[in-house]
Design a protein around this motif. Structure first.
Motif, PDB file in Angstrom:
ATOM      1  N   LEU A   1     -48.459 -54.886 -39.575  1.00 22.27           N
ATOM      2  CA  LEU A   1     -48.977 -56.252 -39.566  1.00 22.27           C
ATOM      3  C   LEU A   1     -48.077 -57.221 -40.323  1.00 22.27           C
ATOM      4  CD1 LEU A   1     -52.772 -55.497 -40.203  1.00 22.27           C
ATOM      5  CD2 LEU A   1     -51.663 -56.034 -38.027  1.00 22.27           C
ATOM      6  N   GLY A   2     -47.001 -56.718 -40.892  1.00 20.37           N
ATOM      7  CA  GLY A   2     -46.106 -57.564 -41.650  1.00 20.37           C
ATOM      8  C   GLY A   2     -46.282 -57.365 -43.142  1.00 20.37           C
ATOM      9  N   LYS A   3     -45.322 -57.846 -43.902  1.00 28.49           N
ATOM     10  CA  LYS A   3     -45.360 -57.680 -45.348  1.00 28.49           C
ATOM     11  C   LYS A   3     -46.490 -58.491 -45.968  1.00 28.49           C
ATOM     12  CE  LYS A   3     -42.453 -58.068 -49.460  1.00 28.49           C
ATOM     13  NZ  LYS A   3     -41.153 -58.514 -50.014  1.00 28.49           N
ATOM     14  N   GLN A   4     -47.145 -57.906 -46.951  1.00 28.70           N
ATOM     15  CA  GLN A   4     -48.208 -58.622 -47.663  1.00 28.70           C
ATOM     16  C   GLN A   4     -47.634 -59.748 -48.527  1.00 28.70           C
ATOM     17  OE1 GLN A   4     -50.906 -56.446 -50.083  1.00 28.70           O
ATOM     18  NE2 GLN A   4     -51.556 -55.027 -48.466  1.00 28.70           N
ATOM     19  N   MET A   5     -48.530 -60.648 -48.927  1.00 27.11           N
ATOM     20  CA  MET A   5     -48.165 -61.633 -49.928  1.00 27.11           C
ATOM     21  C   MET A   5     -47.821 -60.906 -51.231  1.00 27.11           C
ATOM     22  SD  MET A   5     -50.558 -64.483 -51.753  1.00 27.11           S
ATOM     23  CE  MET A   5     -51.232 -63.205 -52.819  1.00 27.11           C
ATOM     24  N   ASP A   6     -46.802 -61.397 -51.936  1.00 25.02           N
ATOM     25  CA  ASP A   6     -46.385 -60.769 -53.182  1.00 25.02           C
ATOM     26  C   ASP A   6     -46.503 -61.751 -54.342  1.00 25.02           C
ATOM     27  OD1 ASP A   6     -44.265 -62.491 -52.772  1.00 25.02           O
ATOM     28  OD2 ASP A   6     -42.871 -60.919 -52.142  1.00 25.02           O
ATOM     29  N   ASP A   7     -45.832 -61.469 -55.429  1.00 24.23           N
ATOM     30  CA  ASP A   7     -45.915 -62.328 -56.613  1.00 24.23           C
ATOM     31  C   ASP A   7     -45.494 -63.765 -56.315  1.00 24.23           C
ATOM     32  OD1 ASP A   7     -46.789 -60.207 -58.130  1.00 24.23           O
ATOM     33  OD2 ASP A   7     -44.777 -59.674 -58.832  1.00 24.23           O
ATOM     34  N   GLN A   8     -44.526 -63.931 -55.417  1.00 27.37           N
ATOM     35  CA  GLN A   8     -44.085 -65.281 -55.077  1.00 27.37           C
ATOM     36  C   GLN A   8     -45.216 -66.088 -54.458  1.00 27.37           C
ATOM     37  OE1 GLN A   8     -41.267 -66.581 -55.955  1.00 27.37           O
ATOM     38  NE2 GLN A   8     -41.758 -68.565 -55.027  1.00 27.37           N
ATOM     39  N   GLY A   9     -46.110 -65.406 -53.759  1.00 28.59           N
ATOM     40  CA  GLY A   9     -47.268 -66.092 -53.194  1.00 28.59           C
ATOM     41  C   GLY A   9     -48.157 -66.682 -54.271  1.00 28.59           C
ATOM     42  N   LEU A  10     -48.338 -65.961 -55.378  1.00 29.81           N
ATOM     43  CA  LEU A  10     -49.136 -66.492 -56.479  1.00 29.81           C
ATOM     44  C   LEU A  10     -48.410 -67.639 -57.177  1.00 29.81           C
ATOM     45  CD1 LEU A  10     -50.733 -63.296 -58.057  1.00 29.81           C
ATOM     46  CD2 LEU A  10     -51.600 -64.796 -56.271  1.00 29.81           C
ATOM     47  N   SER A  11     -47.082 -67.597 -57.178  1.00 27.90           N
ATOM     48  CA  SER A  11     -46.315 -68.723 -57.703  1.00 27.90           C
ATOM     49  C   SER A  11     -46.544 -69.966 -56.851  1.00 27.90           C
ATOM     50  CB  SER A  11     -44.824 -68.361 -57.735  1.00 27.90           C
ATOM     51  OG  SER A  11     -44.049 -69.464 -58.162  1.00 27.90           O
ATOM     52  N   ILE A  12     -46.621 -69.760 -55.534  1.00 29.36           N
ATOM     53  CA  ILE A  12     -46.907 -70.874 -54.621  1.00 29.36           C
ATOM     54  C   ILE A  12     -48.294 -71.446 -54.888  1.00 29.36           C
ATOM     55  CG2 ILE A  12     -47.334 -71.432 -52.191  1.00 29.36           C
ATOM     56  CD1 ILE A  12     -45.122 -69.354 -51.530  1.00 29.36           C
ATOM     57  N   LEU A  13     -49.268 -70.570 -55.049  1.00 30.46           N
ATOM     58  CA  LEU A  13     -50.632 -71.039 -55.334  1.00 30.46           C
ATOM     59  C   LEU A  13     -50.681 -71.880 -56.599  1.00 30.46           C
ATOM     60  CD1 LEU A  13     -53.081 -68.053 -54.603  1.00 30.46           C
ATOM     61  CD2 LEU A  13     -53.013 -70.271 -53.469  1.00 30.46           C
ATOM     62  N   SER A  14     -50.046 -71.390 -57.652  1.00 26.29           N
ATOM     63  CA  SER A  14     -50.084 -72.105 -58.929  1.00 26.29           C
ATOM     64  C   SER A  14     -49.378 -73.448 -58.846  1.00 26.29           C
ATOM     65  CB  SER A  14     -49.468 -71.248 -60.041  1.00 26.29           C
ATOM     66  OG  SER A  14     -48.095 -70.987 -59.770  1.00 26.29           O
TER      67      SER A  14
END
Length: 438
Positions: A80-93
């Motif tokens: 299904l593709g790579k999961q969200m990683d730590d960079q995703g939480l950086s984007i959220l913040s």
């Protein structure tokens, strides 16, 4: 649509609850698209994010006023593709300055670094982590140091959260109101004392131990003994749920049970060591109690460390009947393996609660002491609306017909002497299931 006042358009959009409908409306015209972007405050995404970080950045950029975000990868597979990683939480913040409620489920790529990014979310007040195996106590600590307004923290199957300095820090902040720790193997009952002053603010506590892991481990009695020397201010507790916990007499969680003056709901599931005196103390202090659920371990399910198992008896039920005059829900269950002659609650004890309290919901599971005589007595229960009977071997067709037509719901599951034909018309709503393979 272009001529409608903006406040009226906002009102219309506010009444559209389903996400699919909101998405469709936003495509009707440019004005609705822009207003929907401003008004959308919640977002739930998961396996459909691909590529994950880029897609998340696009969504957060489109909806600048997000306050609640849930990211769940339940059922995820590598194809299904790579999961969200730590960079995703950086984007959220970085993209969501108003974020106050975040849920991460099965996000197996998230590490402590991701939580450090979230530490900059000063408005974050609710964090729920469900199976994030790479998170440790260091990551939790860095987050709570930054998010000093945290009132809700749920940790479920976070197997590597092995440091509890974050509990001590939360204790000093005195902001926490809702704490849930379930199947986090490195956190035991004795660690809860580190909440310190935060017990004063806590309104809801759920603590569940992995039973299989617990019984293989040596019990750290010293950790619980420390509780004996501490005063635990838990007068504001409203809801308490303990599962697979070890209750040591006069110490630890046993002290908590007798101090919750404002408790409204309690659930004790397979908690070894609970005594009548614990329940009596609870009942005497918790006059506002509205719901109690007891799943009692049998002799065959007790761990070997209990040399002299103590059983709850009718003394507990009679204390509830005398003191908890607002009780509306009563659930009693015995673990698999309980034999009729060993039942710790008798028919008289159960009926004392029904007759003295305004019980609307009654659920009995593996309660062999409840017979047709008990069913006949339920005819006089003026408040009873819902009755659930599961694996109750001593209730027959004759018993289910007596007065049960008053009920809104009658649910019968795996009761060998009750037939589906006998309960037809016995309540406004009927649920019947029969699988006697057990």
């Amino acid at each position: 649509m272009d001529e409608l006042p903006e406040n009226l358009v906002w009102e219309i959009l506010g009444r559209i609850r389903k996400t699919g409908d909101r998405n469709s409306v936003s495509l009707a015209c440019k004005r609705l698209y822009e207003l929907d972007n401003e008004q959308r405050i919640s977002l739930r995404v998961g396996c459909g994010l691909d590529p994950a970080n880029e897609a998340l950045a696009s969504l957060c950029n489109r909806f600048p006023n997000l306050t609640r975000v849930e990211i769940t990868y339940s059922g995820w597979m590598s194809k299904l593709g790579k999961q969200m990683d730590d960079q995703g939480l950086s984007i959220l913040s970085g993209y969501c300055p108003l974020l106050c409620d975040l849920t991460l489920s099965y996000c197996t790529f998230i590490t402590d670094m991701g939580l450090r990014y979230l530490a900059s979310c000063s408005k974050l007040s609710a964090l729920k982590l469900n199976f994030t195996p790479r998170i440790t106590g260091c990551g939790i600590l860095s987050l709570v140091v930054g998010c000093r307004s945290l009132t809700i923290l749920h940790l479920i199957r976070c197997l590597n959260v092995n440091s509890v300095e974050w509990l001590e820090y939360l204790g000093k902040l005195e902001t926490l109101e809702d704490l849930s720790i379930k199947n986090c193997r490195a956190i035991g009952e004795g660690d809860l004392i580190k909440l310190g002053p935060s017990w004063r603010k806590l309104k809801r506590l759920q603590f569940e131990v992995d039973a299989n892991y617990r019984y293989m481990k040596v019990y750290d009695r010293l950790a619980v003994d420390r509780w004996q020397r501490q005063w635990i201010p838990c007068e504001n507790m409203q809801e308490l749920s303990l599962v697979n916990c070890i209750i040591s007499p006069g110490r630890g969680l046993a002290c908590v049970l007798g101090k919750c003056r404002n408790l409204e709901k309690i659930h004790l599931d397979m908690c070894v060591g609970v005594r009548d005196s614990d329940i009596v103390s609870l009942a005497q202090k918790s006059s506002n109690l509205r719901s109690i659920s007891l799943r009692v371990p049998s002799d065959f399910s007790l761990p070997l460390l209990m040399n002299n198992p103590l059983r709850l008896t009718d003394e507990s039920l009679k204390a509830i009947a005398q003191n908890c005059l607002m009780l509306e829900t009563l659930r009693i269950s015995f673990s698999d393996g309980e034999f009729p002659s060993f039942s710790s609650f008798t028919l008289n004890g159960i009926l004392s609660v029904i007759q003295n309290c305004p019980v609307r919901e009654l659920a009995l599971d593996h309660v062999y002491s409840f017979t047709d005589v008990g069913m006949e007595a339920l005819c006089m229960a003026q408040h009873l609306e819902t009755l659930e009977l599961m694996r109750c071997q001593e209730i027959s067709d004759e018993g289910t017909l007596i007065g049960s037509y008053k009920l809104d719901l009658l649910a019968v599951e795996d009761c060998p002497q009750i037939s589906e034909r006998a309960i037809c018309g016995a309540a406004r709503s009927i649920s019947f299931r029969q699988d006697l393979s057990w």
